[in-house]
Design a protein around this motif. Sequence first.
Motif, PDB file in Angstrom:
ATOM      1  N   ALA A 155     -30.460  -4.257  23.193  1.00 59.84           N
ATOM      2  CA  ALA A 155     -28.946  -4.733  23.299  1.00 59.84           C
ATOM      3  C   ALA A 155     -28.474  -4.761  24.589  1.00 59.84           C
ATOM      4  N   ARG A 194     -31.695  -9.765  26.156  1.00 61.33           N
ATOM      5  CA  ARG A 194     -31.305 -10.525  25.218  1.00 61.33           C
ATOM      6  C   ARG A 194     -32.081 -11.608  24.702  1.00 61.33           C
ATOM      7  N   ILE A 252     -38.449 -10.282  18.275  1.00 57.10           N
ATOM      8  CA  ILE A 252     -39.409  -9.692  17.434  1.00 57.10           C
ATOM      9  C   ILE A 252     -39.441 -10.440  16.301  1.00 57.10           C
ATOM     10  N   ARG A 294     -22.226 -10.661  23.658  1.00 57.91           N
ATOM     11  CA  ARG A 294     -23.413 -11.445  23.412  1.00 57.91           C
ATOM     12  C   ARG A 294     -24.552 -10.338  24.053  1.00 57.91           C
ATOM     13  N   ASP A 295     -24.436  -9.681  24.679  1.00 60.74           N
ATOM     14  CA  ASP A 295     -25.653  -9.051  25.593  1.00 60.74           C
ATOM     15  C   ASP A 295     -25.894  -7.779  24.379  1.00 60.74           C
ATOM     16  N   ARG A 296     -24.835  -7.414  23.932  1.00 62.25           N
ATOM     17  CA  ARG A 296     -25.002  -6.193  22.954  1.00 62.25           C
ATOM     18  C   ARG A 296     -25.367  -6.494  21.582  1.00 62.25           C
ATOM     19  N   VAL A 300     -27.418  -7.562  18.418  1.00 61.12           N
ATOM     20  CA  VAL A 300     -28.645  -7.655  17.795  1.00 61.12           C
ATOM     21  C   VAL A 300     -28.666  -8.282  16.442  1.00 61.12           C
ATOM     22  N   TYR A 328     -32.646 -16.879  14.361  1.00 62.74           N
ATOM     23  CA  TYR A 328     -32.858 -16.632  15.787  1.00 62.74           C
ATOM     24  C   TYR A 328     -33.314 -17.687  16.443  1.00 62.74           C
ATOM     25  N   ASP A 370     -28.068 -17.027  20.621  1.00 63.56           N
ATOM     26  CA  ASP A 370     -28.523 -16.439  21.875  1.00 63.56           C
ATOM     27  C   ASP A 370     -28.078 -14.956  22.063  1.00 63.56           C
ATOM     28  N   VAL A 371     -28.696 -14.168  21.154  1.00 63.46           N
ATOM     29  CA  VAL A 371     -28.441 -12.734  21.295  1.00 63.46           C
ATOM     30  C   VAL A 371     -29.896 -12.165  20.961  1.00 63.46           C
ATOM     31  N   GLY A 372     -29.883 -10.765  21.279  1.00 61.90           N
ATOM     32  CA  GLY A 372     -31.167 -10.081  20.975  1.00 61.90           C
ATOM     33  C   GLY A 372     -31.442 -10.299  19.310  1.00 61.90           C
ATOM     34  N   ASN A 373     -32.881 -10.515  19.194  1.00 59.31           N
ATOM     35  CA  ASN A 373     -33.216 -11.155  17.727  1.00 59.31           C
ATOM     36  C   ASN A 373     -34.360 -10.413  17.031  1.00 59.31           C
ATOM     37  N   VAL A 374     -34.228  -9.759  15.807  1.00 56.90           N
ATOM     38  CA  VAL A 374     -35.421  -9.251  15.364  1.00 56.90           C
ATOM     39  C   VAL A 374     -35.409  -9.980  13.993  1.00 56.90           C
TER      40      VAL A 374
END
Lengths: 358, 480
Positions: free
Chosen positions: A203, A208, A212, B56-58, B60, B72, B76-80
């Motif tokens: 995060a 970014r 996973i 965007r950066d924060r 998930v 995903y 364009d963000v953290g993806n799980v």
Amino acid sequence: MSSSLKRPPLLIKGNEAIIKGAILAGCKTFFGYPITPASEIAEAAARDFPAAGGTFIQAESETASINMVYGAASAGVRTMTASSGPGISLMQEGVSYLAGSELPAVIVSIVRGGPGLGNIGPEQSDYNQIVRIGGHGNYRNPVLAPATGQEMCDLTIRAFEIADRYRTPVYLMADGFTGQMMEPVSFPDPVPPLPEKEWAVRADAESRENLISSIFLEHDQLEEHNRKLQRKYKEIAANEVMVDDFLVEDATILVVGYGIMSRVLRSAVRAAREDGLKVGLVRPISLWPFPSDHLEALAEKIDRIITFELSNGQMVEDVRLSVHDSVPVHFYGRMGGNVPSAEECLEVIRRYAAEGGK
Amino acid sequence: MSSAPVYKPFLQRADSFYDTFQRKSGNKEVTHYCPGCGHGELHKMMAEAIDDLDIRDRTVLISPVGCSVFAYYYFDVGNVQAAHGRAPAVGTGVQRSRPHSIVISYQGDGDLAAIGLNEILQAANRGEKMVVFFVNNAIYGMTGGQMAPTTLPGMRTTTTPLGRDPRLAGNPMRMCELVAQLEAPIFVARGSLASPKEMKRTRKLVRKAMEMQVEGKGFCFVEVLSACPTGWGMTPVDAQQWIEDKLTPHFPLEIFVDKTDQERLEYVTPESPPREKLHEVLGIEADTKTMPAANPDPAHANPRIKVAGFGGQGVLLLGLGLAQCGMMEGRKVAWLPSYGPEMRGGTAHCHVNISEDEIGSPLVSRPTVLVAMNQPSMEKFEGELVPGALLLLNDSMVPGQPSRDDVDVVRVRATEMAEDLGNVRAANMVMLGAFAGYTGALNLETCLASLDTLIKRTALIDLNRKAITAGFEAGRKARG
């Protein structure tokens, strides 16, 4: 064990030593669901994790626990859960996802009697579903089997190191006795602050781009991913074998057992030696990777192997695979929560010793 | 965060979308969704909110299993990516590990309302800081149009070929209404993508739920009625009309919960103690005293002890005391309680090993010492004793004779002695002292020092000191 500095020991339950060890290893989150005989681990976690600046969540099921672990591991922190046979069965889907997504996590099983609801006595009947893999797909996971209070702490710490190094779930597999037993434990210093994991979804701007996932739609892609996993497992198999020998140098009979069983065997081996029988003990500490080469080498010098387990004979298959047909491999098992006494084991050893050499 | 509003050309793609979809195979310019599918619309609303809130950066995003399994590809963000139904549990793990993260759990109706029903309700009930976008199109899209928990009565799917029969397959589940029953959620609302008007309203719901995450307010749940022209076997235009005509009457478009203006007591993850304080915080700072070792009678150099009695006689503590003393004198020790159902039967016993060498089995199957606090315990365990063993009896509670004539029987009036000292509960410590006094296996000073660890209530230490001392004297006297 290497991680113990010389501090005066503390008398502590094995189940609690796991949690102290985990926190000293920098574990930040614990997600768990109550089950006897592992509940004390969750109870210790509920007390110690918040005190140490971490988080404990009592999940709604083992299914949820392991998926919370999946989330925490994705976010790049050290994380763990603990359960026993029936709960581990429920977690297997999640463990497969952890393996597929290459996420590090530690899973503790304090094995109880099965199948089904079984009972809460000590057994080693989770061997197949933990060591031989209970989830779907082409994966393996390291399994460490502590036999003492000190190892409950030290191998928990080691499990986190292996998990991070290879990005893999790692099991710590013990039994109700090792969990309930109190022994002196010397706790090491906390690990130094851990570096951020580059691949994790943390995060922040730097992570970014990270993803996973265990999906690879194209056949060739998934095969390539699987080949990569197999290369990793080969590396683990080469580097992470742990085994403990007792009086094997001149032995003509080897007994093999792990966890609590190995301690009973240690007493039985001492008694057998007093009888003049040349018996030695091999205790696998890592069940996967299994100390196959070690057993194979020892087999050249001995007449027979007797494997003792608190199960219907699960590890014995790995013993047989290790030594091929070079020596007879016998099996003695108890089930239902019964732990054989040293005297009982000695009788078994005497019986096979009477059969003589090869 | 920029202070002035940013105006973008009409139809420009949100920054929170990738420019091209490199994770996708085939055409990397277009999404994998079917024409007329609602996912694209909702994705766009989310991406625009992420842009405008500058998070965007924060952020998930947890992708589910279902058609949006590939969310995903686009964000364009953290993806799980999560297992089927488990996105709220995975999101919980992420959020609790990274409290500054903005977690979005994006789920379809099969994922959320069928296989993942427990995870969604429990995450909602804990008030996890996350927003759940729930796409309700009344069907399983990815697997080819099977019945979902939200499928309408009479609706034909590949697993309800004659139409959903509520007598067999139940009625559509209203998830907003279920979630709204819980205390913790701060915002629960249902929108629709049936028309430009409804889309405008839904965009506001999405925006509000996202804003609440930025403010760290708590759990938000936004259900969106969405078209699946492929699964429904309709044109996109007909499908939109079908949302309005058929879905909406079953799933009212309301705001069910809005506690966003209320103050909420939030859980804050505690601060980590400084590293050098961690042992203290965990209660494992080494305070164990080392005491000079006793010089025991060789018969008792490596005792294997069983301690047994009624629950409440302090049997486990007595065993623990023996182990603690052995450890303080530098010996190897192991203590193993009887546990589980046995504990509930009113009797208790434990196994104690004290040894110069590594301890093999912690289980004492052939004791060299049996400390029996009452008659049934003697009867139950005397048969296990090795010949020549010590049978230490609480004479106050063992009126009968042992059947063994090959063991060393020592009787101590422990309960009466403890009563004379003021509390029968100290009988266990009388026996601890008696063991030490008779066998010489432990020093009196060690037994007394062990009380600092064994007895939590300091007011009781004096009583227990007296009990140990009296027992020790009785043991010594019995030795002669």
